[in-house]
Write an enzyme that holds these catalytic residues in place. Structure first.
Site, short mmCIF file in Angstrom:
data_model
loop_
_atom_site.label_atom_id
_atom_site.label_comp_id
_atom_site.label_asym_id
_atom_site.label_seq_id
_atom_site.Cartn_x
_atom_site.Cartn_y
_atom_site.Cartn_z
N TRP A 58 0.85 -1.18 0.00
CA TRP A 58 0.00 0.00 0.00
C TRP A 58 0.90 1.25 0.00
O TRP A 58 1.91 1.29 0.69
CB TRP A 58 -0.90 -0.02 1.25
N ASP A 95 -16.30 10.36 -3.30
CA ASP A 95 -15.66 9.16 -2.76
C ASP A 95 -16.38 8.70 -1.49
O ASP A 95 -17.54 9.07 -1.24
CB ASP A 95 -14.16 9.45 -2.53
N ASP A 96 -15.74 7.90 -0.70
CA ASP A 96 -16.26 7.31 0.53
C ASP A 96 -16.92 8.37 1.43
O ASP A 96 -16.46 9.51 1.47
CB ASP A 96 -15.05 6.68 1.26
N ARG A 116 -9.45 -2.83 8.85
CA ARG A 116 -10.12 -1.53 8.68
C ARG A 116 -11.57 -1.63 9.15
O ARG A 116 -12.48 -1.12 8.53
CB ARG A 116 -10.07 -1.08 7.21
N LYS A 122 -16.52 4.02 -8.75
CA LYS A 122 -15.19 3.62 -8.30
C LYS A 122 -15.42 2.45 -7.36
O LYS A 122 -15.98 2.61 -6.29
CB LYS A 122 -14.50 4.79 -7.58
N TRP A 123 -15.01 1.25 -7.78
CA TRP A 123 -15.29 0.00 -7.04
C TRP A 123 -14.05 -0.34 -6.22
O TRP A 123 -13.05 -0.79 -6.75
CB TRP A 123 -15.61 -1.11 -8.05
N ASP A 124 -14.16 -0.14 -4.92
CA ASP A 124 -13.02 -0.30 -4.02
C ASP A 124 -13.07 -1.67 -3.34
O ASP A 124 -14.11 -2.35 -3.33
CB ASP A 124 -13.07 0.83 -2.97
N ASN A 145 -10.98 -2.97 0.23
CA ASN A 145 -9.91 -2.49 1.10
C ASN A 145 -9.30 -3.48 2.08
O ASN A 145 -8.60 -3.06 3.00
CB ASN A 145 -10.40 -1.26 1.86
N CYS A 152 -10.40 -0.33 -7.89
CA CYS A 152 -9.56 0.23 -6.83
C CYS A 152 -9.50 -0.80 -5.73
O CYS A 152 -10.48 -1.51 -5.48
CB CYS A 152 -10.20 1.52 -6.33
N ASP A 188 -2.70 4.90 -3.68
CA ASP A 188 -3.10 5.98 -2.77
C ASP A 188 -1.96 6.96 -2.56
O ASP A 188 -2.15 8.01 -1.94
CB ASP A 188 -3.53 5.40 -1.42
C1 DGJ Z 1 -9.00 3.42 -0.61
C2 DGJ Z 1 -8.85 4.12 -1.93
O1 DGJ Z 1 -7.65 3.76 -2.53
C3 DGJ Z 1 -8.95 5.61 -1.72
O2 DGJ Z 1 -8.76 6.28 -2.92
C4 DGJ Z 1 -10.30 5.92 -1.11
O3 DGJ Z 1 -11.30 5.62 -2.03
C5 DGJ Z 1 -10.49 5.17 0.18
N1 DGJ Z 1 -10.26 3.76 0.00
C6 DGJ Z 1 -11.87 5.38 0.72
O4 DGJ Z 1 -12.15 4.62 1.81
#
Ligand code: DGJ
Length: 717
Positions: free
Chosen positions: A186, A351-352, A428, A461-463, A465, A513, A535
């Site tokens: 990351w 975004d989020d 997270r 934007k499909w994240d 994490n 993403c 990021d």
């Molecule tokens: C991780 C992404 O890489 C960021 O750009 C952002 O969208 C955050 N998540 C939001 O929680």
């Protein structure tokens, strides 16, 4: 013997049971031995005649410790018999037999996905199991695209325990080879790693359930002979667990095997069913990493990226994440949108933080509806306002996830991966939905479909994490299924939801993403249009990340924002130029940007739009490598038949020395180019021939001082 030059395409020598796939500059060939083994014969420079190829034989054993099969270059070696090298497949039959004995059955020259293709069927010698090897040939790009399909007619269920997409054999040689891979984490994805290939195995992998940032499923192996650099390279089109192993023996024979990771993998194959591996695309280039890059870019644009989006330029976007984090309000987003529109942004992405309880990362994931507090009238008014400003509207989602503190999780605690008597590990503060479940897929399709349809959403934007943990699925075990399938089924579930969404919203654009660039691969790119690269938006770091990223993915896929990282420390132009190397985005808190900054960035956006077709779809050459120069300099050329544009960067100016002239590539030698420095009003244009620019070189108009950069445009006169 008379030689008939082989044309491109697929050639068969039926009497010798031999096949050759001939591309513009390479040949890939194999044949069948008398015993029915499919043996690799050649991968490398283009051959003139089938007669140049030997017939396939199993060479005798070297000693009892080096049995013949172990040293053979089989196209798809199974686990079985006296094989101790790399194997592509392993199966356990119902009677406990844990070996395969695959023999040639048929071969058919056909067409797949608009490309010439060769389908070879191998059949087990004792059990009703076939493995079909598919080879698609991308003639222009010197690529072979391989996959394998297992099909069973047995009455009992069998267990596939390894099903690689391909084993690639490189010819034996004395010249040393260098393996290049892309490693990261990351905030620091896709960084070039280079190591000599010596006897042993080099391994890159992901066991996280996603592609991962630790390594990207791509490799290149180079060796230099006299003046040419031969490069074998490949990329796996898969977004779940994967492995690529390059194994070299003491004699210099290298095999690269890869596909779905065999770690904790089992797939139950019932009678009448089949299982197809992801595709593994690989190629041969005699013009080094730049040549490998160009070939993969063309292939990705022509064969992988969704249509019709790939035919349109990617718009300049604004993303609110770094500006507001979770502090999203309708008023705040409107202000940002107004400023973004003034810059010339074409797509505004929230975004989020827009859904209920999402004031930090502890709650809300799973409840994909607008927060009634932040958006009392829903998202529609904001979406309409953004459109009235002349921009498209985009939204962030993380569909595979839930927070324990969400309505979805409270309603369906069994929808996440878990083992009944183990804790559910959070990362997270979130848990992973079991995307293998068809009810979860159906739920997501319905919710996302509604979200997109009701709010005029042009872009998601499909994240994603966090990695998968506790990969259990007790319902499936109760049904007699196999929970180990989830590693594959998760990725297939994501693909299925994206496919369904795209089918009902053909104009929708999706950005992949995963905490930055943790899901960047050719599998996800079949249903997403671009990738959030990292990021880390600091321009200095970005040059390293983007150089590595560009080895696999074309510029139109690589999203790069100008943010507040480096603001005040690095020149605005430098920050913009780094992001202009891909699909340009803006991600700073525009409310704080001065009028002068706004004007300067607006000017670079306007310039970007002018050169955008060239940047996003031209051939890309990294003429100065940040990796090789430890970030001191970078230069990238984008070129088409008509024009070129060159970006150059210099970090420090310690000694006041000019950079050497830059010798450009792939211009037309006889053409005259008008040369203009973009964004510098004080510089006059001049002309030079393509030949001069490629041999004498281009003087770089870099200003004195640290963090100098420039963009030079060359247009054929
Ligand atoms: C991780 C992404 O890489 C960021 O750009 C952002 O969208 C955050 N998540 C939001 O929680």
């Amino acid at each position: 013997m008379s030689y008939t030059p082989l044309s491109t395409g697929i050639h068969v020598d039926s009497s010798r049971r031999l096949w050759a796939m001939v591309t513009a500059q390479s040949t890939y060939a194999f044949g069948v031995t008398n015993d029915g083994l499919l043996m690799h014969l050649h991968w490398g420079p283009r051959l003139v005649s089938l007669a140049d190829l030997p017939s396939a034989i199993l060479k005798p054993e070297r000693s009892s410790q080096e049995p013949a099969l172990s040293q053979a270059t089989e196209e798809y070696p199974p686990f079985g018999g006296l094989r101790y090298g790399e194997t592509a497949a392993k199966v356990t039959f119902a009677d406990g037999t844990r070996e395969l004995d695959l023999r040639f059955a048929t071969a058919e020259v056909t067409e797949r996905d608009g490309l010439p293709a060769l389908i070879v069927t191998l059949r087990d010698a004792a059990y009703p199991l076939t493995v079909q090897l598919c080879y698609k040939v991308d003639v222009e790009n010197d690529l072979i695209i391989r996959s394998a399909t297992f099909a069973s007619e047995a009455n009992e269920t069998l267990r596939i325990e390894r099903a690689f997409s391909a084993v690639w054999h490189l010819p034996r040689q004395y010249a040393p080879r260098t393996l290049t891979t892309l490693a990261g984490q990351w905030l620091g994805e896709t960084r070039l790693q280079q190591r000599p290939l010596v006897a042993g195995t080099a391994l890159i992998e992901s066991r996280r359930g996603i592609t991962g940032a630790t390594a990207n499923p791509w490799f290149a192996i180079e060796s230099t002979f006299e003046t040419t650099t031969e490069t074998y390279f490949g990329a796996l089109a898969w977004s779940g667990n994967w492995v690529i192993r390059a194994t070299t023996d003491i004699m210099g024979t290298t095999a690269v095997a890869g596909g779905i990771h065999e770690h904790d993998f089992t797939w139950l194959l019932q009678s009448g069913e089949s299982f197809t591996t992801p595709e593994f695309v690989a190629g041969f280039a005699q013009d080094g990493l730049n040549g490998a890059r160009r070939r993969l870019h063309h292939y990705t644009r022509e064969q992988v990226l969704p249509k019709p989006q790939v035919l349109q330029p990617r718009p300049v976007l604004y993303n609110s994440w770094e500006a507001t984090f979770f502090d999203v309000t309708e008023e705040g987003q409107r202000k940002l949108a107004e400023r973004a529109a003034r810059l010339g942004v074409e797509l505004f992405v929230v975004d989020d933080g827009w859904f209920p309880a999402r004031v930090n990362d502890h709650a809300g994931l799973g409840d994909w509806r607008p927060d009634p507090v932040k958006f009392p009238h829903g998202l529609k008014p904001l979406s309409e306002y953004v459109k009235s400003l002349g921009m498209q509207f985009g939204l962030w989602v993380e569909p595979e996830m839930v927070n324990a503190d969400s309505d979805l999780y409270r309603a369906h605690p069994d929808w996440i991966y878990h083992f009944p008597r183990r804790p559910r590990s959070e990362a997270r503060n979130q848990l992973v939905l079991n995307m293998a479940r068809t009810d979860v897929q159906a739920y997501l399709i319905e919710v996302l479909d509604k979200l997109v349809a009701e709010n005029g959403i042009d872009f998601l934007k499909w994240d994603m994490n966090r990695p998968i943990s506790e990969p259990g699925w007790s319902d499936e075990i109760e049904r007699g299924g196999e929970a180990r399938e989830i590693w594959v089924r998760h990725a297939l579930g994501v693909y299925a939801v994206m496919d369904a969404l795209r089918a009902s919203h053909p104009d929708l654009v999706i950005e992949s993403c995963s905490s930055g660039g943790s899901r960047a691969d050719l599998g996800i790119l079949r249903r997403t249009d671009q990738i959030w690269t990292s990021d880390n938006t600091h321009p200095e770091a970005r040059l390293f990340i983007q150089e590595g990223f560009s080895l696999v993915f074309p510029a139109r896929v690589m999203v790069a924002w100008v943010t507040d990282q480096g603001r005040g420390l690095l020149p605005v132009a430098y920050r913009c130029h780094v992001s202009m190397l891909g699909t340009l985005g803006i991600g700073g808190n525009l409310v704080h940007w001065s009028d002068a900054e706004m004007d300067e960035v607006a000017n670079w956006i306007a310039i970007y739009k002018e050169i955008r077709p060239l940047v996003q779809d031209g051939d890309q050459y990294w003429l100065l490598s940040p990796h090789a120069t430890h970030g001191e300099v970078a230069a990238v050329e984008y070129v088409t038949a008509e024009e070129a544009v060159v970006f150059a960067f210099r970090r420090a100016d310690l000694f006041g020395e000019l950079l050497p002239r830059l010798r450009l590539l792939k211009l037309q030698p006889e053409a005259n180019y008008r040369i203009e420095v973009l964004g510098q009003n004080d510089s006059a244009s001049y002309a030079a021939s393509g030949a001069a620019l490629m041999s004498y070189g281009l003087s770089l108009p870099l200003k004195r001082g640290p963090f100098a950069s420039c963009i030079v445009r060359l247009r054929k006169q």
